[in-house]
Write an enzyme that holds these catalytic residues in place. Structure first.
Site, PDB file in Angstrom:
ATOM      1  N   ASP A 177       0.858  -1.188   0.000  1.00 52.89           N
ATOM      2  CA  ASP A 177       0.000   0.000   0.000  1.00 52.89           C
ATOM      3  C   ASP A 177       0.902   1.249   0.000  1.00 52.89           C
ATOM      4  O   ASP A 177       1.814   1.351   0.824  1.00 52.89           O
ATOM      5  CB  ASP A 177      -0.868  -0.051   1.275  1.00 52.89           C
ATOM      6  N   HIS A 178       0.646   2.186  -0.899  1.00 51.43           N
ATOM      7  CA  HIS A 178       1.363   3.467  -0.955  1.00 51.43           C
ATOM      8  C   HIS A 178       2.885   3.348  -0.951  1.00 51.43           C
ATOM      9  O   HIS A 178       3.568   3.917  -0.074  1.00 51.43           O
ATOM     10  CB  HIS A 178       0.928   4.392   0.192  1.00 51.43           C
TER      11      HIS A 178
HETATM   12 ZN   LIG Z   1      -4.536   4.992   0.656  1.00 52.16          ZN
END
Ligand SMILES: [Zn+2]
Length: 342
Positions: free
Chosen positions: A83-84
């Site tokens: 994520d990210h």
């Molecule tokens: Zn996010």
């Protein structure tokens, strides 16, 4: 059974017209909650770890817990997603470790705070796509900026400050060849998304629908999409917590998104609330307890309930057995034959 390609899971979701929740994890209990919910509801699942989670857990622990998940739950198509990712290097380290999907968030500079230029974003995302697709790994990109800050990531802006421009989204997809596109439509990371129930003025579903009309074959991703329901807030506050009143993204808006190309829905806050509420309840009601299992078990159960409910609401329930996983080597061949899949 090994971890599977997110691209395949999202392609299948598009065929079936449903969405797939992507749930954040930091530890064993959260992984167990998700996998148990997936088994109970027969759902394919995306488990995701942020940079903060990788640092907290020492990511090799998380990775091996996920391998254990594939051994214990072989019937569940399970994706491990970064994520990210803040840079090409971060994405590379996840790919090298065995993640089957990465997000290159080039909407922000590598500091994870400063909004970047379109050119920077295209270049960084394109580089990750080339590196990842060679190994059959999926890539999610982001155009526009989400609101808020989570795990030290985010520009800390209002969710409406950098909405995704539909024309730019088309150009971004064409220039990067990514698999899934995160868009900014007014949502924020964290518990405090909206100060009142969101309306069309604060949650821009019209922008999402416009993007879907322009990019009907692209898998859209809704970030910051916890619903922050009152019952989860109330348990925390009832047992000594001090959450300020807050509103999340209503499930019916997410379902509208799913009818308009949303295939991945990121949920973290709701699970955090469920865990904290359950632990506070045990602490308040049984202050004599000191075995961590006495509060971790109810915490795990509370998170499982929320995840199972979301799986049903997003429509992924019942779809775990629909398809045989394609190997990453096979995915790499598909990518090589058709470099831009849109
Ligand atoms: Zn996010």
């Amino acid at each position: 059974m090994s971890l599977v390609s997110m691209r395949q899971v999202l392609d299948e979701a598009a065929k079936g017209g449903y969405g797939v929740g992507a749930f954040n994890v930091n530890n064993m209990e959260q992984i167990q909650s998700i996998m148990e919910a997936a088994r109970e509801t027969k759902s394919p699942v995306i488990v995701q770890a942020s940079r903060g989670a990788r640092a907290y857990s020492q990511d090799r622990f998380l990775y091996h817990l996920m391998l254990a998940a594939t051994e214990i739950y072989p019937e569940i198509p399970t994706v491990l997603h970064l994520d990210h990712g803040n840079s090409v290097e971060t994405c590379k380290s996840a790919i090298d470790m065995g993640f089957t999907s990465v997000m290159m968030d080039g909407s922000l500079m590598p500091d994870g705070k400063t909004p970047s230029s379109f050119e920077y974003n295209v270049d960084a995302t394109r580089r990750v796509v080339e590196m990842a697709h060679e190994k059959g790994i999926t890539v999610e990109g982001e155009i526009g900026c989400l609101g808020g800050i989570e795990d030290g990531h985010g520009a800390g802006l209002d969710g409406l400050a950098h909405l995704t421009d539909p024309d730019q989204a088309v150009e971004f997809v064409e220039k990067t060849g990514l698999d899934a596109l995160a868009i900014a439509i007014g949502t924020s990371h964290g518990a405090y998304k909206f100060t009142s129930k969101p309306t069309g003025a604060t949650l821009k579903m019209d922008v999402l629908i416009k993007i879907h009309q322009r990019l009907p074959n692209v898998h859209l991703v809704m970030h910051g999409s916890s619903s922050v329901p009152n019952d989860l807030q109330d348990i925390i506050n009832q047992y000594g917590g001090k959450l300020k009143p807050t509103w999340g993204v209503p499930v019916e808006e997410i379902q509208l998104g799913i009818r308009n190309g949303v295939r991945k829905i990121n949920v973290d806050t709701d699970n955090r609330l469920a865990i904290t509420g359950a632990i506070r309840k045990v602490f308040a009601e049984k202050p004599e307890e000191f075995d961590p299992r006495s509060y971790m078990k109810p915490a795990r159960e509370a998170m499982k309930k929320v995840v199972a409910l979301r799986m049903t609401q997003f429509g992924q329930a019942g779809h775990a057995g629909d398809y045989a996983p394609i190997s990453l080597a096979e995915m790499a061949k598909h990518y090589a034959a058709q470099p831009v899949l849109v």
